[in-house]
Enzyme design. Structure first.
Site, PDB file in Angstrom:
ATOM      1  NE  ARG A 179     -28.181 -32.982  41.859  1.00 26.89           N
ATOM      2  CZ  ARG A 179     -28.978 -32.549  40.894  1.00 26.89           C
ATOM      3  NH1 ARG A 179     -30.232 -32.199  41.166  1.00 26.89           N
ATOM      4  NH2 ARG A 179     -28.531 -32.461  39.664  1.00 26.89           N
TER       5      ARG A 179
ATOM      6  NE  ARG B  87     -37.934 -36.783  50.902  1.00 24.29           N
ATOM      7  CZ  ARG B  87     -37.972 -35.552  50.405  1.00 24.29           C
ATOM      8  NH1 ARG B  87     -36.891 -35.039  49.821  1.00 24.29           N
ATOM      9  NH2 ARG B  87     -39.060 -34.836  50.482  1.00 24.29           N
TER      10      ARG B  87
ATOM     11  CG  ASP C 245     -34.013 -33.678  47.845  1.00 23.18           C
ATOM     12  OD1 ASP C 245     -33.300 -33.293  46.903  1.00 23.18           O
ATOM     13  OD2 ASP C 245     -34.904 -34.542  47.738  1.00 23.18           O
TER      14      ASP C 245
END
Lengths: 247, 247
Positions: free
Chosen positions: A53, A200, A55
């Protein structure tokens, strides 16, 4: 009936207008837009599977995905065919015929991410959704030194979202460094896998080092503590780019 | 009552979502958005004047404009104050205190424009509104040679919109060349002034040279003919950037 084919796609996208890669109830996902485009050109009920995935707001230059099909469209025509059905902020850059066992997620041996920071007074109109703007002057030398401590094999429990359900949080990073071009600060990290929000949180921690709020020599202790609270905040999504998936 | 001040602004904008620089009946213009933001922070009925118009979709890294005001806001606070009232795709990069006679248009002695071409198979999701995508392989050497013919002082009647109402169409160009970075082809042109659509017609013509549809040695004849029909088509707005206004 045609033979079943397994087709890998290399996908570029601007994540700004999507709820992320994965199909969700609220908002339009990149996966969903791709599914519909491919279903239209193959006239089959295909389902695309991604390498992982991304975000909402995260971009990709080289997301990798695969789907099974019996279409007879030649492989070199597939990017053109799918692109003709896609919005302009999602582009197929390549299509590769794979053997039937290839899996974009399970066959991957690593990933490369970039994180783009704009370290300037007033931000940028043109790079507004493309770079994380930080006004405060960052100490790049200290950030560089701090980045080196992430190299090697570590338990990254402290650098993953507390919502992560993965059991084994040990990952190996073999590239972690910055490139500087004027006000542009680009962090590149390559590893054999990344936990949810890991890049992140790493860059969020390196930014704290650049601001003088975390001492670069404390990074090994922060990694070792496995405590999410000791690391820096999760940096915003819009500076992050999935550069390449390695097989 | 305060003294009247004359303030020059350097403005970056993403032109994608605007009808261009100038206030128009249909659509939101950049000038109008700036007027409202500055009126809000100065509480005066100010009116901003630009160095020239840019069309819908054209971007700017360094548009220049000025406005007269009696505000007491210090010059170094002005960009922050205006930016706080602007959408993210318009950013004030600098504010300069000028003497009362300075005029962003009439005081200008030249301008620098860039035009960005993406010469790749499938285009780019991230640069979709930022570069003109051309699939056909361009002959850069020929485009470079053709670009040189625009240097010097010429009557650019054939390279301006037929709707242009300017009488004197003689302009001097002192830089006209390409930079190549992989699939990115960047044309930079500097001159003492540009007619309406002039840069987009010049690059539109250079692209025809790159495609082999116009011979590079014919450029002097095309310029000399002063016939709009002999030049290439007007290239799309979204590849064009107003880089800098010279004073």
């Amino acid at each position: 009936m045609n033979f079943e084919r397994n087709i890998q796609l290399i996908i570029e996208y601007d994540g700004s207008n999507y709820c992320g890669w994965q199909v969700q109830k609220n908002g339009v996902s990149i996966q969903e837009v791709l599914n519909k485009a491919i279903q239209k050109i193959t006239k089959e009920d295909i389902y695309i599977t991604g390498s992982g995935r991304t975000d909402a707001g995260v971009h990709a230059l080289g997301q990798s995905a695969h789907f099974k099909t019996q279409t007879s469209i030649p492989i070199n025509k597939i990017p053109f065919a799918i692109n003709s059905q896609l919005p302009k902020d999602i582009r197929i850059q390549d299509a590769i015929e794979r053997n039937i066992d290839f899996h974009s997620r399970y066959s991957a041996v690593g990933k490369i991410y970039e994180y783009k920071i704009l370290n300037s007074e007033h931000g940028s109109a043109l790079d507004n959704n493309r770079m994380y703007h930080i006004r405060e002057r960052l100490d790049i030398d200290k950030m560089r030194q701090a980045a080196k401590y992430f190299l090697g094999t570590h338990d990254f429990t402290g650098f993953s979202s507390v919502h992560s359900s993965v059991i084994n949080k040990v990952r190996t990073i073999d590239y972690s460094d910055f490139d500087i071009d004027g006000t542009h600060i680009i962090y590149t990290v390559r590893g054999n896998g990344f936990l949810y929000n890991m890049v992140r949180i790493i860059i969020g921690t390196l930014i704290q080092v650049g601001k003088g709020k975390i001492d670069h020599e404390d990074i090994p202790m922060i990694i070792g503590s496995k405590e999410r609270a000791k690391a820096g905040p999760t940096a915003p999504a819009h500076g992050l780019y999935l550069q390449k998936v390695l097989y």
